[in-house]
Design a protein around this motif. Sequence first.
Motif, mmCIF file in Angstrom:
data_model
loop_
_atom_site.group_PDB
_atom_site.id
_atom_site.type_symbol
_atom_site.label_atom_id
_atom_site.label_comp_id
_atom_site.label_asym_id
_atom_site.label_seq_id
_atom_site.Cartn_x
_atom_site.Cartn_y
_atom_site.Cartn_z
ATOM 1 N N ASP A 1 40.320 -77.843 -68.192
ATOM 2 C CA ASP A 1 40.810 -78.048 -69.555
ATOM 3 C C ASP A 1 39.802 -77.605 -70.613
ATOM 4 O O ASP A 1 40.188 -77.138 -71.674
ATOM 5 C CB ASP A 1 41.191 -79.513 -69.766
ATOM 6 N N SER A 2 38.519 -77.690 -70.313
ATOM 7 C CA SER A 2 37.508 -77.313 -71.306
ATOM 8 C C SER A 2 37.495 -75.805 -71.571
ATOM 9 O O SER A 2 37.228 -75.370 -72.687
ATOM 10 C CB SER A 2 36.119 -77.789 -70.879
ATOM 11 N N THR B 1 41.102 -72.398 -68.159
ATOM 12 C CA THR B 1 41.185 -71.453 -67.053
ATOM 13 C C THR B 1 41.813 -72.154 -65.854
ATOM 14 O O THR B 1 41.832 -73.380 -65.774
ATOM 15 C CB THR B 1 39.800 -70.908 -66.664
ATOM 16 N N ALA B 2 42.326 -71.349 -64.922
ATOM 17 C CA ALA B 2 42.978 -71.916 -63.747
ATOM 18 C C ALA B 2 42.636 -71.109 -62.507
ATOM 19 O O ALA B 2 42.412 -69.897 -62.572
ATOM 20 C CB ALA B 2 44.490 -71.933 -63.938
ATOM 21 N N LYS B 3 42.608 -71.814 -61.388
ATOM 22 C CA LYS B 3 42.544 -71.200 -60.072
ATOM 23 C C LYS B 3 43.750 -71.714 -59.303
ATOM 24 O O LYS B 3 44.216 -72.827 -59.548
ATOM 25 C CB LYS B 3 41.246 -71.566 -59.351
ATOM 26 N N VAL B 4 44.261 -70.898 -58.389
ATOM 27 C CA VAL B 4 45.418 -71.278 -57.592
ATOM 28 C C VAL B 4 45.048 -71.230 -56.116
ATOM 29 O O VAL B 4 44.157 -70.477 -55.699
ATOM 30 C CB VAL B 4 46.628 -70.371 -57.883
ATOM 31 N N SER C 1 51.636 -75.586 -72.758
ATOM 32 C CA SER C 1 52.249 -74.808 -71.698
ATOM 33 C C SER C 1 51.543 -73.452 -71.581
ATOM 34 O O SER C 1 51.183 -72.850 -72.596
ATOM 35 C CB SER C 1 53.738 -74.618 -72.026
ATOM 36 N N TYR C 2 51.369 -72.994 -70.336
ATOM 37 C CA TYR C 2 50.611 -71.771 -70.093
ATOM 38 C C TYR C 2 51.309 -70.898 -69.056
ATOM 39 O O TYR C 2 51.919 -71.401 -68.109
ATOM 40 C CB TYR C 2 49.206 -72.109 -69.571
ATOM 41 N N ASP C 3 51.214 -69.582 -69.247
ATOM 42 C CA ASP C 3 51.648 -68.614 -68.247
ATOM 43 C C ASP C 3 50.469 -68.340 -67.326
ATOM 44 O O ASP C 3 49.350 -68.096 -67.807
ATOM 45 C CB ASP C 3 52.086 -67.294 -68.893
ATOM 46 N N LEU C 4 50.710 -68.358 -66.027
ATOM 47 C CA LEU C 4 49.689 -68.032 -65.034
ATOM 48 C C LEU C 4 50.172 -66.832 -64.231
ATOM 49 O O LEU C 4 51.368 -66.688 -63.982
ATOM 50 C CB LEU C 4 49.464 -69.201 -64.076
ATOM 51 N N ASP D 1 53.464 -76.348 -67.331
ATOM 52 C CA ASP D 1 53.712 -77.201 -68.494
ATOM 53 C C ASP D 1 53.019 -78.533 -68.267
ATOM 54 O O ASP D 1 53.473 -79.357 -67.464
ATOM 55 C CB ASP D 1 55.214 -77.404 -68.706
ATOM 56 N N MET D 2 51.929 -78.727 -68.964
ATOM 57 C CA MET D 2 51.126 -79.928 -68.758
ATOM 58 C C MET D 2 51.791 -81.175 -69.332
ATOM 59 O O MET D 2 51.594 -82.263 -68.804
ATOM 60 C CB MET D 2 49.733 -79.711 -69.343
#
Length: 95
Positions: free
Chosen positions: A6-7, A10-13, A37-40, A65-66
Amino acid sequence: MVLWDDSTKTAKVYDGYIHQLVGEPLAAKVEHRKGNSYDLAWRVNDIPVSNARTKVDGLYSAVFDMDKSTLSIRGVITGFANAPRGRGNCKVQQD
């Protein structure tokens, strides 16, 4: 699995294919959509297809969508006409 920072937004899957082929979570491309909401987007290369004795690439996109705790995923597998999709609720875990 989506590992969200959140800081840095960024995201990892991580899933079974990524575990088998890469061994660790992959970085996803993240674009802010609206609100929380974010597109990944990410790519998994060389997924084995046992009945065809070949390998394919998977191109994945998702809406994370958090606020609703949902993840909607769409995949395109190279060389195949079908498009795998999934939708589900997320179980949020924090370190």
